[in-house]
Design a protein around this motif. Structure first.
Motif, PDB file in Angstrom:
ATOM      1  N   LYS A  86     -21.455  -0.979  29.894  1.00 32.21           N
ATOM      2  CA  LYS A  86     -20.187  -1.478  29.348  1.00 32.21           C
ATOM      3  C   LYS A  86     -20.399  -2.795  28.612  1.00 32.21           C
ATOM      4  O   LYS A  86     -19.855  -3.002  27.523  1.00 32.21           O
ATOM      5  CB  LYS A  86     -19.162  -1.668  30.462  1.00 32.21           C
ATOM      6  CG  LYS A  86     -18.660  -0.375  31.050  1.00 32.21           C
ATOM      7  CD  LYS A  86     -17.695  -0.672  32.191  1.00 32.21           C
ATOM      8  CE  LYS A  86     -17.381   0.567  32.992  1.00 32.21           C
ATOM      9  NZ  LYS A  86     -16.567   0.259  34.167  1.00 32.21           N
ATOM     10  N   GLU A  87     -21.175  -3.697  29.203  1.00 33.83           N
ATOM     11  CA  GLU A  87     -21.422  -4.996  28.565  1.00 33.83           C
ATOM     12  C   GLU A  87     -22.215  -4.838  27.272  1.00 33.83           C
ATOM     13  O   GLU A  87     -21.953  -5.541  26.292  1.00 33.83           O
ATOM     14  CB  GLU A  87     -22.146  -5.928  29.538  1.00 33.83           C
ATOM     15  CG  GLU A  87     -21.254  -6.393  30.670  1.00 33.83           C
ATOM     16  CD  GLU A  87     -21.995  -7.197  31.727  1.00 33.83           C
ATOM     17  OE1 GLU A  87     -23.254  -7.261  31.692  1.00 33.83           O
ATOM     18  OE2 GLU A  87     -21.317  -7.758  32.608  1.00 33.83           O
ATOM     19  N   THR A  88     -23.168  -3.921  27.270  1.00 25.10           N
ATOM     20  CA  THR A  88     -23.957  -3.673  26.068  1.00 25.10           C
ATOM     21  C   THR A  88     -23.061  -3.132  24.963  1.00 25.10           C
ATOM     22  O   THR A  88     -23.121  -3.580  23.818  1.00 25.10           O
ATOM     23  CB  THR A  88     -25.110  -2.686  26.366  1.00 25.10           C
ATOM     24  OG1 THR A  88     -25.933  -3.249  27.379  1.00 25.10           O
ATOM     25  CG2 THR A  88     -25.934  -2.400  25.125  1.00 25.10           C
ATOM     26  N   MET A  89     -22.222  -2.166  25.303  1.00 26.32           N
ATOM     27  CA  MET A  89     -21.302  -1.597  24.325  1.00 26.32           C
ATOM     28  C   MET A  89     -20.297  -2.649  23.862  1.00 26.32           C
ATOM     29  O   MET A  89     -19.968  -2.725  22.671  1.00 26.32           O
ATOM     30  CB  MET A  89     -20.573  -0.389  24.916  1.00 26.32           C
ATOM     31  CG  MET A  89     -19.698   0.324  23.917  1.00 26.32           C
ATOM     32  SD  MET A  89     -20.592   0.995  22.503  1.00 26.32           S
ATOM     33  CE  MET A  89     -21.415   2.362  23.274  1.00 26.32           C
ATOM     34  N   GLN A  90     -19.844  -3.495  24.765  1.00 26.03           N
ATOM     35  CA  GLN A  90     -18.914  -4.567  24.427  1.00 26.03           C
ATOM     36  C   GLN A  90     -19.512  -5.483  23.357  1.00 26.03           C
ATOM     37  O   GLN A  90     -18.851  -5.831  22.374  1.00 26.03           O
ATOM     38  CB  GLN A  90     -18.578  -5.360  25.698  1.00 26.03           C
ATOM     39  CG  GLN A  90     -17.609  -6.500  25.494  1.00 26.03           C
ATOM     40  CD  GLN A  90     -17.458  -7.341  26.749  1.00 26.03           C
ATOM     41  OE1 GLN A  90     -18.437  -7.565  27.479  1.00 26.03           O
ATOM     42  NE2 GLN A  90     -16.258  -7.808  27.018  1.00 26.03           N
ATOM     43  N   GLU A  91     -20.763  -5.866  23.535  1.00 23.15           N
ATOM     44  CA  GLU A  91     -21.455  -6.704  22.543  1.00 23.15           C
ATOM     45  C   GLU A  91     -21.578  -5.972  21.209  1.00 23.15           C
ATOM     46  O   GLU A  91     -21.328  -6.537  20.152  1.00 23.15           O
ATOM     47  CB  GLU A  91     -22.854  -7.082  23.043  1.00 23.15           C
ATOM     48  CG  GLU A  91     -22.883  -8.125  24.118  1.00 23.15           C
ATOM     49  CD  GLU A  91     -22.744  -9.536  23.580  1.00 23.15           C
ATOM     50  OE1 GLU A  91     -22.958  -9.769  22.376  1.00 23.15           O
ATOM     51  OE2 GLU A  91     -22.406 -10.412  24.395  1.00 23.15           O
ATOM     52  N   CYS A  92     -21.986  -4.699  21.273  1.00 25.62           N
ATOM     53  CA  CYS A  92     -22.205  -3.916  20.048  1.00 25.62           C
ATOM     54  C   CYS A  92     -20.933  -3.746  19.238  1.00 25.62           C
ATOM     55  O   CYS A  92     -20.928  -3.980  18.031  1.00 25.62           O
ATOM     56  CB  CYS A  92     -22.780  -2.545  20.385  1.00 25.62           C
ATOM     57  SG  CYS A  92     -24.470  -2.586  20.975  1.00 25.62           S
ATOM     58  N   VAL A  93     -19.855  -3.320  19.887  1.00 33.80           N
ATOM     59  CA  VAL A  93     -18.632  -3.074  19.125  1.00 33.80           C
ATOM     60  C   VAL A  93     -18.020  -4.372  18.611  1.00 33.80           C
ATOM     61  O   VAL A  93     -17.467  -4.405  17.508  1.00 33.80           O
ATOM     62  CB  VAL A  93     -17.591  -2.245  19.913  1.00 33.80           C
ATOM     63  CG1 VAL A  93     -18.123  -0.876  20.239  1.00 33.80           C
ATOM     64  CG2 VAL A  93     -17.136  -2.946  21.166  1.00 33.80           C
ATOM     65  N   SER A  94     -18.155  -5.436  19.372  1.00 37.60           N
ATOM     66  CA  SER A  94     -17.636  -6.722  18.907  1.00 37.60           C
ATOM     67  C   SER A  94     -18.426  -7.207  17.695  1.00 37.60           C
ATOM     68  O   SER A  94     -17.844  -7.712  16.720  1.00 37.60           O
ATOM     69  CB  SER A  94     -17.685  -7.749  20.041  1.00 37.60           C
ATOM     70  OG  SER A  94     -16.862  -7.328  21.119  1.00 37.60           O
ATOM     71  N   GLU A  95     -19.731  -7.050  17.731  1.00 36.75           N
ATOM     72  CA  GLU A  95     -20.578  -7.428  16.591  1.00 36.75           C
ATOM     73  C   GLU A  95     -20.259  -6.555  15.376  1.00 36.75           C
ATOM     74  O   GLU A  95     -20.174  -7.045  14.254  1.00 36.75           O
ATOM     75  CB  GLU A  95     -22.056  -7.303  16.974  1.00 36.75           C
ATOM     76  CG  GLU A  95     -23.015  -7.680  15.867  1.00 36.75           C
ATOM     77  CD  GLU A  95     -23.011  -9.160  15.520  1.00 36.75           C
ATOM     78  OE1 GLU A  95     -23.412  -9.492  14.389  1.00 36.75           O
ATOM     79  OE2 GLU A  95     -22.608  -9.987  16.348  1.00 36.75           O
ATOM     80  N   PHE A  96     -20.072  -5.260  15.596  1.00 32.43           N
ATOM     81  CA  PHE A  96     -19.751  -4.342  14.507  1.00 32.43           C
ATOM     82  C   PHE A  96     -18.436  -4.740  13.838  1.00 32.43           C
ATOM     83  O   PHE A  96     -18.332  -4.788  12.613  1.00 32.43           O
ATOM     84  CB  PHE A  96     -19.672  -2.905  15.041  1.00 32.43           C
ATOM     85  CG  PHE A  96     -19.366  -1.884  13.991  1.00 32.43           C
ATOM     86  CD1 PHE A  96     -20.341  -1.489  13.091  1.00 32.43           C
ATOM     87  CD2 PHE A  96     -18.104  -1.310  13.910  1.00 32.43           C
ATOM     88  CE1 PHE A  96     -20.068  -0.537  12.112  1.00 32.43           C
ATOM     89  CE2 PHE A  96     -17.826  -0.362  12.945  1.00 32.43           C
ATOM     90  CZ  PHE A  96     -18.801   0.033  12.040  1.00 32.43           C
TER      91      PHE A  96
END
Length: 162
Positions: A86-96
């Motif tokens: 979840k944290e990894t995806m959170q970083e990815c989508v926020s960066e995107f």
């Protein structure tokens, strides 16, 4: 759908849109900055962060509960998602989101406009090579606008009756 982000844009575009406030090393700076202000009230912290150009961790990331809910929608009902995922995806989508919004913002700036709209986001996605996302988003945006037009028309009819 998306195999490798580098296949979607050239390095100069990535460097042009690179925002150092979104790197993990700067999040440590945010953390240290926030510790310094722990005795001040929230308003002072927010004003200090705005002046220094710093973004608090909770302000730059989507809420993790929302990210987890979206992730669960695609998984079988009995599947579990680790906190790390979840944290990894959170970083990815926020960066995107920041990456695409930055491109849209540059377009608006060049056109001397202050408001980024849905068309700008669709343009940015295409410009960055994310056509697989831009085309469905354009269709969604058109349906949304139709729905909003109908909703406003219905509200106007209701007011006329009253």
């Amino acid at each position: 759908m998306v195999d490798n982000i580098t296949s979607y844009s050239n390095p100069s575009t990535i460097l042009h849109n690179y925002n150092p406030t979104l790197t993990s090393s700067s999040s440590h700076q945010h953390h240290d900055h926030n510790l310094y202000h722990q005795d001040h009230d929230h308003q002072d912290d927010h004003q200090d962060d705005q002046r220094s150009g710093m973004i608090k961790e909770q302000d730059r990331l989507l809420p993790i509960a929302n990210v987890g809910r979206i992730m669960k929608q695609i998984l079988p009902p009995n599947a579990k998602i680790s906190k790390e995922a979840k944290e990894t995806m959170q970083e990815c989508v926020s960066e995107f989101i920041s990456f695409v919004t930055g491109e849209a913002s540059d377009k608006c700036h060049k056109e001397k406009r202050k408001t980024v709209n849905g068309d700008d986001i669709c343009w940015a996605l295409s410009s960055l090579g994310f056509d697989d996302y831009a085309n469905p988003l354009k269709r969604y945006l058109n349906r949304y606008r139709e729905f909003e037009g109908e909703r406003v028309a219905n509200q106007n009819k209701e007011r006329e009756r009253d």
